[in-house]
Design an enzyme around this catalytic site. Sequence first.
Site, PDB file in Angstrom:
ATOM      1  CB  SER A  78      -7.269 -54.033 -15.489  1.00 56.22           C
ATOM      2  OG  SER A  78      -6.918 -55.297 -15.980  1.00 56.22           O
ATOM      3  CG  ASP A 260      -4.782 -53.432 -18.424  1.00 55.83           C
ATOM      4  OD1 ASP A 260      -5.014 -52.485 -17.658  1.00 55.83           O
ATOM      5  OD2 ASP A 260      -4.847 -54.620 -18.072  1.00 55.83           O
TER       6      ASP A 260
END
Length: 556
Positions: A78, A260
């Site tokens: 991320s 993610d």
Amino acid sequence: MQWNMPLAYAPAVLSATPPAPMSQDVTPPVSVKHGPLGPLALCLSGGGYRAAAFHLGTLRFLDTVGLLPDVVGLSTVSGGTLTGLAWVVSQLDGKPFKAFHETFSAYLLRTNVIAEALTGLTSNRDHGSHAWASLIRSAADVYARPDFLGDRRFGEVLDAGGLQFQEAIFNTTEFHTGLDFRFRRSNNPLTVLGNNGYRMPRPVASHVRLADIAAASSCFPGGFEPLVFPQQFHWPQGYPLDTALAALGPGFQSGLPLMDGGIYDNQGIDSLLLAFNKTEPPPTLVISDVSVQSPEMYNVPENPTKRGWVTLNGVSWLAYGLFFLTLLSAAILAWRGFETAREGNWEPRDYFLYLIPGVLTASVATALVWVRARLTDVITLVKRQMDLDVWPSFKKLTVLEFAQMLVLRATSLLALTSKVFMKRVRGLVFGQVYGDSRFKDRRISNLITALTVDRPNLFAKHPWLKPGAHLVAVGTQACQMPTTLWFTDAGQFTTVESAGAATICYVLLRHLVEHHAGQYEAPGQPLNALYQRLRQEWAVLNQAGAPSQERQAVAA
């Protein structure tokens, strides 16, 4: 090092020779000699811009004390992927670290990813296109601008000869099997790209845009929709989507939704444990983690003071009444307008008396019919899935009660996915690495909360190591920054970036005094030079709270 000037630092190399500027033609400096801690493997956790800036400060300090060239393993998630990819690209371009730091800092300060992605949400779509608006694809285009990743492809990373990494892994999560999906550059020719269930051939991976990797890795649930691989990735003209699909095979024909990487492992630890599974001894694992553990993950929103008296059934009947009134009004307006026109008395003002009001009322009636049809579809779907007719029960609820039910479900689901699940996964992953005997004395947890934790036993034995009040304040402020993809001001960036530098200095010293007794205390011992340099840096960082004799000793 100046506390209030994070861009100013003085690199000092503790290994035998300084690293040459990186380029694709330089031999990788990973095979001969490493510094006092040996080879390092670095995890950069997720956490939006809080993570990106904290990790940038961590890298800056490692460069300052000469440990950065020892990083042979990199795993990012991320927000950590933004910093990791930017650092890798700077090596591809042969930039010294200071130039990379200045460039990437400026990018973070000026770029609000969400605002710019919203601006481009519906742009670059041909008229009549059936492509759905996608915020994550728009964010990928923001990352693909020339001031960040541009149109560069993963093949540059796979084929580069000048990177210092044996392993560089950028993590996402695929939603078919719920496993990590890795964009990985490895010295091992048998490395699996993607995962065992969904393998990505190297030619396909070579044409993947780095900006799409950054977007997929930072595609957190709730804020973004999934980024579908390969259908929603940007492919070059010389290697179109059809070619990629043909190479990927039948498993990818319907698309693989990626989100993610933090959903599977927000610290990126698991990837490095697997990558160095057969390396003896493994590199020292440095876990840079900006996870903040709040004492209360979820509080029930306060109920409205009154339930109200309008029920959903009442709303339904009001909608019926409104429908018939608008339909009747439209009919009367049409009739009166027709009569006026037939008598030859039509004037321009009659457009506003009959035509426009008639169209508006007819539109309202049509909208009410459409809404009711969609609600009927939902009720039918629920009945088919649950074999239960929910309307007889729901219709007795007031509007405020029903709204509160929706709010409670949405907020608790968000807390579940963004906090409860991630805490559980984090505990499992940390338990795995701390339970692995191969990493005994080879793990360093660079936690954003480290400066704020009181350790009375440690500080009683090493009082000089206790963070001063100003460092505790900076660590606390860094922890309080929300998980966003923008900074509200330059001071916010400076605080978080500086916290990263101060924290890694502190945890490195803690690591030496807690795990390497007898190896750092006296001149000539293998870790003494590193220890002395860290003490000097820590005294400067902590000088506002350091005893006067400590500052005098540093000055001498």
